[in-house]
Motif scaffolding. Structure first.
Motif, PDB file in Angstrom:
ATOM      1  N   ALA A 193      -4.010   7.086  -3.025  1.00  0.00           N
ATOM      2  CA  ALA A 193      -3.420   6.995  -2.454  1.00  0.00           C
ATOM      3  C   ALA A 193      -2.559   8.932  -2.924  1.00  0.00           C
ATOM      4  O   ALA A 193      -2.793   8.621  -4.620  1.00  0.00           O
ATOM      5  CB  ALA A 193      -1.568   6.768  -3.164  1.00  0.00           C
TER       6      ALA A 193
ATOM      7  N   CYS B 285      -3.709   7.375   1.998  1.00  0.00           N
ATOM      8  CA  CYS B 285      -4.039   5.774   1.507  1.00  0.00           C
ATOM      9  C   CYS B 285      -5.286   5.528   2.145  1.00  0.00           C
ATOM     10  O   CYS B 285      -5.821   6.009   3.487  1.00  0.00           O
ATOM     11  CB  CYS B 285      -2.993   4.921   1.035  1.00  0.00           C
TER      12      CYS B 285
ATOM     13  N   THR C  18       1.229  -1.468  -0.023  1.00  0.00           N
ATOM     14  CA  THR C  18      -0.381   0.005   0.240  1.00  0.00           C
ATOM     15  C   THR C  18       0.732   1.054  -0.327  1.00  0.00           C
ATOM     16  O   THR C  18       0.300   2.068  -1.037  1.00  0.00           O
ATOM     17  CB  THR C  18      -1.111   0.304   1.104  1.00  0.00           C
TER      18      THR C  18
END
Length: 150
Positions: free
Chosen positions: A108, A128, A70
C-alpha cells in the motif's frame, strides 16, 4: 524533495513539514487468518472470501480477500506514517482493479498530491499493488496534524 523511503518508523509528519511528492508505504502478506478476522469484525461473511468450493465457481475461480481489507492497508499508512498519528480521515475514493488472494503480498502506498495549509487538508494519491499488478487505486482527503494545535 521526493521521499521514496519505505516502511519507515511510525509517527507523525505535521502539515508544516509535508511536501508535494512525499510517499510512504507498507507491505503485508494477506493471510487466511486476516481474512477470517476481517469477516468476523466486519460481519461480511460472503463465501467468496471464506469458502474455496463456492469461490471456485465465481469469476475469481478461488477465494479472494475483502476489498476493504486491502483498502485498510491504505488507512494504516495514513494513520501511522503519512501524515501519521493525529490524522483525521475526511474522505477516500477507491477503485478495485484486481483481486487479492490469500498469501499475496500487498504493498500500500500513499503520495502527497496537494496541501491546503489554511484548512490543514492534504490530498493523497493512494494505491495498492501485488507485485507489478495494481489491485486498488484512489484518492484520500485528510486533516493533517499541526504543531500549532499540540
Amino acid at each position: 524533495m521526493l521521499d521514496t523511503t519505505h516502511n519507515l518508523p511510525r509517527g507523525t509528519i505535521c502539515i508544516e513539514d509535508l511536501e508535494i511528492g512525499m510517499t510512504r508505504s507498507l507491505t503485508k502478506e494477506v493471510t487466511d487468518r486476516d481474512i477470517q478476522l476481517f469477516a468476523e469484525v466486519s460481519t461480511d461473511r460472503n463465501p467468496v472470501h471464506l469458502d474455496e468450493g463456492y469461490a471456485q465457481d465465481t469469476i475469481f475461480e478461488g477465494r479472494i480477500a475483502h476489498g476493504m481489507l486491502t483498502a485498510a492497508l491504505i488507512s494504516a499508512v495514513i494513520g501511522e506514517q503519512l501524515p501519521g498519528h493525529g490524522t483525521v480521515y475526511l474522505g477516500q475514493s477507491l477503485k478495485f482493479l484486481a483481486p487479492v488472494r490469500p498469501g499475496d503480498r500487498v504493498t500500500a502506498e500513499v503520495k502527497v498530491l496537494a496541501i491546503d495549509h489554511a484548512k490543514r487538508r492534504v490530498t493523497l494519491e493512494t494505491h495498492c499493488s501485488v507485485g507489478k499488478t495494481m489491485v486498488l487505486k484512489g484518492e484520500a482527503l485528510v486533516l493533517a496534524p499541526s504543531r500549532k494545535f499540540d
